[in-house]
Scaffold this motif. Sequence first.
Motif, mmCIF file in Angstrom:
data_model
loop_
_atom_site.group_PDB
_atom_site.id
_atom_site.type_symbol
_atom_site.label_atom_id
_atom_site.label_comp_id
_atom_site.label_asym_id
_atom_site.label_seq_id
_atom_site.Cartn_x
_atom_site.Cartn_y
_atom_site.Cartn_z
ATOM 1 N N VAL A 19 0.611 -1.268 -0.004
ATOM 2 C CA VAL A 19 0.093 -0.130 -0.093
ATOM 3 C C VAL A 19 0.840 1.239 -0.143
ATOM 4 O O VAL A 19 0.649 2.244 -0.754
ATOM 5 C CB VAL A 19 -0.970 0.099 1.220
ATOM 6 C CG1 VAL A 19 -1.584 1.202 1.249
ATOM 7 C CG2 VAL A 19 -2.030 -1.171 1.156
ATOM 8 N N ASP A 20 1.782 1.380 0.729
ATOM 9 C CA ASP A 20 2.770 2.513 0.773
ATOM 10 C C ASP A 20 3.695 2.506 -0.567
ATOM 11 O O ASP A 20 3.799 3.728 -1.022
ATOM 12 C CB ASP A 20 3.932 2.060 1.930
ATOM 13 C CG ASP A 20 3.304 2.378 3.406
ATOM 14 O OD1 ASP A 20 2.209 2.927 3.555
ATOM 15 O OD2 ASP A 20 3.971 1.813 4.123
ATOM 16 N N THR A 55 2.358 1.661 -3.492
ATOM 17 C CA THR A 55 1.373 2.410 -4.234
ATOM 18 C C THR A 55 0.935 3.673 -4.217
ATOM 19 O O THR A 55 1.076 4.275 -5.155
ATOM 20 C CB THR A 55 0.052 1.382 -4.426
ATOM 21 O OG1 THR A 55 0.468 0.014 -4.329
ATOM 22 C CG2 THR A 55 -0.943 1.572 -5.056
ATOM 23 N N LYS A 56 0.866 3.935 -2.990
ATOM 24 C CA LYS A 56 0.808 5.491 -2.668
ATOM 25 C C LYS A 56 1.996 6.380 -3.343
ATOM 26 O O LYS A 56 1.711 7.594 -3.718
ATOM 27 C CB LYS A 56 0.489 5.610 -1.403
ATOM 28 C CG LYS A 56 -0.824 5.276 -0.826
ATOM 29 C CD LYS A 56 -0.878 5.602 0.708
ATOM 30 C CE LYS A 56 -2.178 5.248 1.402
ATOM 31 N NZ LYS A 56 -2.316 5.330 2.742
ATOM 32 N N ALA A 57 2.970 5.955 -2.852
ATOM 33 C CA ALA A 57 4.271 6.626 -3.162
ATOM 34 C C ALA A 57 4.429 6.771 -4.780
ATOM 35 O O ALA A 57 4.703 7.898 -5.487
ATOM 36 C CB ALA A 57 5.561 6.021 -2.791
ATOM 37 N N TYR A 58 3.937 5.684 -5.594
ATOM 38 C CA TYR A 58 3.960 5.605 -6.954
ATOM 39 C C TYR A 58 2.967 6.637 -7.639
ATOM 40 O O TYR A 58 3.322 7.301 -8.625
ATOM 41 C CB TYR A 58 3.839 4.294 -7.413
ATOM 42 C CG TYR A 58 3.785 4.120 -9.059
ATOM 43 C CD1 TYR A 58 4.861 4.427 -9.822
ATOM 44 C CD2 TYR A 58 2.485 3.951 -9.616
ATOM 45 C CE1 TYR A 58 4.616 4.318 -11.200
ATOM 46 C CE2 TYR A 58 2.456 4.026 -10.867
ATOM 47 C CZ TYR A 58 3.693 3.973 -11.871
ATOM 48 O OH TYR A 58 3.368 4.042 -13.064
ATOM 49 N N LEU A 59 1.882 6.515 -7.178
ATOM 50 C CA LEU A 59 0.749 7.382 -7.625
ATOM 51 C C LEU A 59 0.784 8.701 -7.245
ATOM 52 O O LEU A 59 0.527 9.632 -8.133
ATOM 53 C CB LEU A 59 -0.640 6.860 -7.005
ATOM 54 C CG LEU A 59 -1.145 5.380 -7.523
ATOM 55 C CD1 LEU A 59 -2.431 5.180 -6.809
ATOM 56 C CD2 LEU A 59 -1.172 5.436 -8.985
ATOM 57 N N SER A 60 1.692 9.341 -6.168
ATOM 58 C CA SER A 60 1.673 10.372 -5.936
ATOM 59 C C SER A 60 2.693 11.017 -6.818
ATOM 60 O O SER A 60 2.938 12.242 -7.023
ATOM 61 C CB SER A 60 2.027 10.456 -4.447
ATOM 62 O OG SER A 60 3.395 10.193 -4.174
#
Length: 50
Positions: free
Chosen positions: A21-22, A24-29
């Motif tokens: 999850v971390d 994915t969040k970093a990639y999407l940001s």
Amino acid sequence: MTDDTDPRFRRGFAADLDRAVDWTKAYLSTRKASDWAFFACGIAIGHFLF
């Protein structure tokens, strides 16, 4: 036979899931608005063609 009720099993799975999850969040940001617009246009064109 494995024992899936072992608390260590659940902690390891939860830690792996938390890392995913971390990541994915970093990639999407890091994606820019132009990336999302290009992606949305690709989805729209694909929808109309197929």
